[in-house]
Design a protein around this motif. Structure first.
Motif, PDB file in Angstrom:
ATOM      1  N   LEU A   1     -15.793 -38.876   1.500  1.00  0.00           N
ATOM      2  CA  LEU A   1     -15.485 -37.506   1.094  1.00  0.00           C
ATOM      3  C   LEU A   1     -14.207 -36.996   1.749  1.00  0.00           C
ATOM      4  O   LEU A   1     -13.429 -36.270   1.139  1.00  0.00           O
ATOM      5  CB  LEU A   1     -16.664 -36.597   1.438  1.00  0.00           C
ATOM      6  N   GLY A   2     -14.006 -37.369   3.013  1.00  0.00           N
ATOM      7  CA  GLY A   2     -12.804 -36.926   3.698  1.00  0.00           C
ATOM      8  C   GLY A   2     -11.541 -37.510   3.086  1.00  0.00           C
ATOM      9  O   GLY A   2     -10.552 -36.802   2.868  1.00  0.00           O
ATOM     10  N   GLU A   3     -11.562 -38.813   2.797  1.00  0.00           N
ATOM     11  CA  GLU A   3     -10.403 -39.446   2.169  1.00  0.00           C
ATOM     12  C   GLU A   3     -10.065 -38.772   0.846  1.00  0.00           C
ATOM     13  O   GLU A   3      -8.898 -38.602   0.505  1.00  0.00           O
ATOM     14  CB  GLU A   3     -10.674 -40.934   1.921  1.00  0.00           C
ATOM     15  N   GLN A   4     -11.103 -38.443   0.096  1.00  0.00           N
ATOM     16  CA  GLN A   4     -10.882 -37.836  -1.220  1.00  0.00           C
ATOM     17  C   GLN A   4     -10.485 -36.367  -1.116  1.00  0.00           C
ATOM     18  O   GLN A   4     -10.101 -35.764  -2.108  1.00  0.00           O
ATOM     19  CB  GLN A   4     -12.158 -37.987  -2.074  1.00  0.00           C
ATOM     20  N   ASP A   5     -10.576 -35.800   0.077  1.00  0.00           N
ATOM     21  CA  ASP A   5     -10.241 -34.398   0.303  1.00  0.00           C
ATOM     22  C   ASP A   5      -9.064 -34.323   1.266  1.00  0.00           C
ATOM     23  O   ASP A   5      -9.191 -33.918   2.418  1.00  0.00           O
ATOM     24  CB  ASP A   5     -11.458 -33.653   0.858  1.00  0.00           C
ATOM     25  N   GLY A   6      -7.920 -34.787   0.784  1.00  0.00           N
ATOM     26  CA  GLY A   6      -6.697 -34.662   1.563  1.00  0.00           C
ATOM     27  C   GLY A   6      -6.504 -35.704   2.631  1.00  0.00           C
ATOM     28  O   GLY A   6      -5.744 -35.490   3.582  1.00  0.00           O
ATOM     29  N   GLY A   7      -7.168 -36.861   2.503  1.00  0.00           N
ATOM     30  CA  GLY A   7      -6.960 -37.924   3.472  1.00  0.00           C
ATOM     31  C   GLY A   7      -7.509 -37.601   4.849  1.00  0.00           C
ATOM     32  O   GLY A   7      -6.921 -37.971   5.871  1.00  0.00           O
ATOM     33  N   ASP A   8      -8.672 -36.940   4.896  1.00  0.00           N
ATOM     34  CA  ASP A   8      -9.290 -36.580   6.168  1.00  0.00           C
ATOM     35  C   ASP A   8     -10.123 -37.767   6.666  1.00  0.00           C
ATOM     36  O   ASP A   8     -11.350 -37.786   6.581  1.00  0.00           O
ATOM     37  CB  ASP A   8     -10.166 -35.337   5.983  1.00  0.00           C
ATOM     38  N   PHE A   9      -9.439 -38.778   7.211  1.00  0.00           N
ATOM     39  CA  PHE A   9     -10.118 -39.969   7.701  1.00  0.00           C
ATOM     40  C   PHE A   9     -11.075 -39.638   8.847  1.00  0.00           C
ATOM     41  O   PHE A   9     -12.129 -40.272   8.987  1.00  0.00           O
ATOM     42  CB  PHE A   9      -9.100 -41.007   8.184  1.00  0.00           C
ATOM     43  N   GLU A  10     -10.712 -38.649   9.655  1.00  0.00           N
ATOM     44  CA  GLU A  10     -11.521 -38.321  10.826  1.00  0.00           C
ATOM     45  C   GLU A  10     -12.923 -37.865  10.418  1.00  0.00           C
ATOM     46  O   GLU A  10     -13.919 -38.213  11.077  1.00  0.00           O
ATOM     47  CB  GLU A  10     -10.819 -37.227  11.642  1.00  0.00           C
ATOM     48  N   ARG A  11     -13.012 -37.106   9.355  1.00  0.00           N
ATOM     49  CA  ARG A  11     -14.322 -36.663   8.859  1.00  0.00           C
ATOM     50  C   ARG A  11     -15.196 -37.862   8.483  1.00  0.00           C
ATOM     51  O   ARG A  11     -16.385 -37.899   8.814  1.00  0.00           O
ATOM     52  CB  ARG A  11     -14.106 -35.754   7.649  1.00  0.00           C
ATOM     53  N   ASP A  12     -14.601 -38.842   7.827  1.00  0.00           N
ATOM     54  CA  ASP A  12     -15.359 -40.022   7.409  1.00  0.00           C
ATOM     55  C   ASP A  12     -15.735 -40.901   8.594  1.00  0.00           C
ATOM     56  O   ASP A  12     -16.796 -41.550   8.584  1.00  0.00           O
ATOM     57  CB  ASP A  12     -14.556 -40.835   6.391  1.00  0.00           C
ATOM     58  N   ILE A  13     -14.889 -40.949   9.609  1.00  0.00           N
ATOM     59  CA  ILE A  13     -15.203 -41.737  10.810  1.00  0.00           C
ATOM     60  C   ILE A  13     -16.445 -41.171  11.491  1.00  0.00           C
ATOM     61  O   ILE A  13     -17.344 -41.917  11.904  1.00  0.00           O
ATOM     62  CB  ILE A  13     -13.991 -41.765  11.758  1.00  0.00           C
ATOM     63  N   THR A  14     -16.516 -39.865  11.597  1.00  0.00           N
ATOM     64  CA  THR A  14     -17.702 -39.240  12.186  1.00  0.00           C
ATOM     65  C   THR A  14     -18.949 -39.572  11.361  1.00  0.00           C
ATOM     66  O   THR A  14     -20.005 -39.907  11.917  1.00  0.00           O
ATOM     67  CB  THR A  14     -17.508 -37.718  12.260  1.00  0.00           C
ATOM     68  N   ALA A  15     -18.829 -39.502  10.037  1.00  0.00           N
ATOM     69  CA  ALA A  15     -19.966 -39.802   9.164  1.00  0.00           C
ATOM     70  C   ALA A  15     -20.403 -41.255   9.309  1.00  0.00           C
ATOM     71  O   ALA A  15     -21.609 -41.561   9.337  1.00  0.00           O
ATOM     72  CB  ALA A  15     -19.602 -39.488   7.707  1.00  0.00           C
ATOM     73  N   MET A  16     -19.433 -42.178   9.408  1.00  0.00           N
ATOM     74  CA  MET A  16     -19.777 -43.594   9.566  1.00  0.00           C
ATOM     75  C   MET A  16     -20.479 -43.850  10.900  1.00  0.00           C
ATOM     76  O   MET A  16     -21.505 -44.545  10.952  1.00  0.00           O
ATOM     77  CB  MET A  16     -18.523 -44.471   9.466  1.00  0.00           C
ATOM     78  N   ALA A  17     -19.935 -43.316  11.979  1.00  0.00           N
ATOM     79  CA  ALA A  17     -20.537 -43.538  13.297  1.00  0.00           C
ATOM     80  C   ALA A  17     -21.949 -42.974  13.339  1.00  0.00           C
ATOM     81  O   ALA A  17     -22.874 -43.615  13.885  1.00  0.00           O
ATOM     82  CB  ALA A  17     -19.668 -42.908  14.382  1.00  0.00           C
TER      83      ALA A  17
END
Length: 395
Positions: free
Chosen positions: A70-86
């Motif tokens: 979701l973060g990548e698809q919303d302006g390249g917010d990789f940090e949001r996705d990293i938190t979700a993955m961890a």
């Protein structure tokens, strides 16, 4: 062993990482390991058109957890996705081992989860993470350096790729464990061959970095009877179709090919064309070799570890369109050359690149690290501008 495998993109994405993941998962299950896969995917239709997407499908014997990026698809917010993955990794356990493919964002997320859970962590460097991630911004440079320096083990496909990462990010060469790519030689087998025009195949991500536009530019200079196919989707599909029309070359664009349909695609052709600028370790080249096709490629990182010019393939310099046209002309005109290159490639695949052997090497790394949990590292990263935030699917 209870293994959590963290995938950057899994099927139906167009990605060599998907093929690598599928075959490794099968090997782990066959070896009696308990396997969970946490995989990112794209849900937005515009993103799915570029690389494929949608939730990962079931894999027999594997618990599959899909996480939409979701973060990548919303302006390249990789940090949001990293938190979700961890968080997803921590919630899915318990595990004995975490193995991530791609250094950032998946490798970074896996290291964070492993440190918090007191587990060992393995990271496979498999493509863009070694070639360009980290040259884009300071945020990703620091993340990649910390992954390369701090993961329990760093797997990489070949010496040329390890050398590139060493030159680019300063990673000591002894940090790498070289584990080559592999191919399922029972899934990919030679066809019966055919008479008539020589059938040339490009299969994979339709991306100028893979040389697909160079392939098209070379074709008008190739005499003789030939047919050409471009299979796949990717960021340069529209550009490739427009270029083919501009050049007036007859090329069949066949779109996305499901993994189970790909063996028949190879068997319907005589030569594989992959004029790529860089690879981690090319799954498609191995598939083509296992399918009995002659290969035309480039003297590029990742390719020179599995092909030798004139022995099991023809190699030109990346971006040299006249040389590529000359190599294709030789392939079209000389049936004996095609047969000799194909036979050598097939033998090489069966002897060196079987998943049974490669899977055993990866499990040996797991066993070596089993009692060595992830050490501490600095999780804080500065947020700096990055070109991949606008086009995160290219990271």
């Amino acid at each position: 062993m209870r293994v959590c495998f963290v995938s950057r993109r899994f099927f139906p994405a167009i990605s060599g990482m998907s093929i690598y993941a599928l075959n490794l998962l099968r090997q782990l299950v066959a070896g009696g390991h308990e396997v969970t896969m946490v995989s990112q995917y794209y849900g937005a239709p515009a993103k799915r058109r570029v690389y494929g997407g949608g939730p990962p499908p079931p894999v027999p014997g594997v618990r599959v957890i899909g996480l939409e990026a979701l973060g990548e698809q919303d302006g390249g917010d990789f940090e949001r996705d990293i938190t979700a993955m961890a968080d997803a990794i921590a919630a899915a356990g318990p595990f004995d081992m975490i193995h991530a493919q791609y250094g950032y964002p998946t490798g970074w997320a896996a290291m964070i989860a492993a440190r918090r859970l007191g587990l060992p962590c393995v990271v496979s460097i498999q493509g863009g993470d070694g070639h360009w991630v980290g040259s884009c911004c300071e945020t990703h440079r620091l993340a990649m350096v910390r992954v390369l320096d701090g993961a329990g083990a760093v797997l990489i496909g070949g010496a040329s790729f390890a050398g590139e990462v060493h030159e680019r990010l300063g990673t000591p060469l002894d940090r790498f464990t070289i584990v080559p790519g592999a191919v399922d030689t029972a899934h990919f087998t030679p066809g019966a061959g055919a008479t008539g025009p020589v059938r040339l195949l490009y299969h994979g991500r339709v991306d100028r970095r893979k040389g697909v536009l160079d392939f098209l530019r070379a074709l008008p200079s190739v005499p003789g009877a030939w047919e050409a196919t471009i299979s796949g989707i990717g960021p340069d599909l529209d550009a490739a179709q427009a270029l083919a029309a501009e050049l007036g070359v007859a090329v069949a664009f066949t779109g996305y090919a499901d993994y189970d349909a790909v063996p028949a695609l190879y068997r319907a052709h005589d030569a594989f064309v992959s004029p790529t600028y860089a690879e981690g370790f090319s799954n498609t080249i191995l598939e083509a070799m296992a399918s009995g096709l002659a290969v035309v490629s480039c003297r590029s990182v990742g390719v020179v570890d599995c092909l030798t010019d004139g022995v099991d393939g023809l190699l030109t310099e990346p971006g040299d369109v006249p040389a590529l046209a000359a190599a294709l002309t030789r392939i079209v005109a000389d049936g004996g050359l095609r047969a000799r290159l194909a036979a050598a490639g097939l033998t090489e695949c069966r002897q060196t690149y079987s998943w049974t052997a490669v899977g055993a090497r990866i499990v040996a790394v797991y066993e070596r690290l089993r009692d060595h949990p992830q050490t501490a590292f600095d999780e804080a990263l500065p947020l700096t501008p990055c070109r991949f935030r606008a086009e995160p699917q290219l990271l």
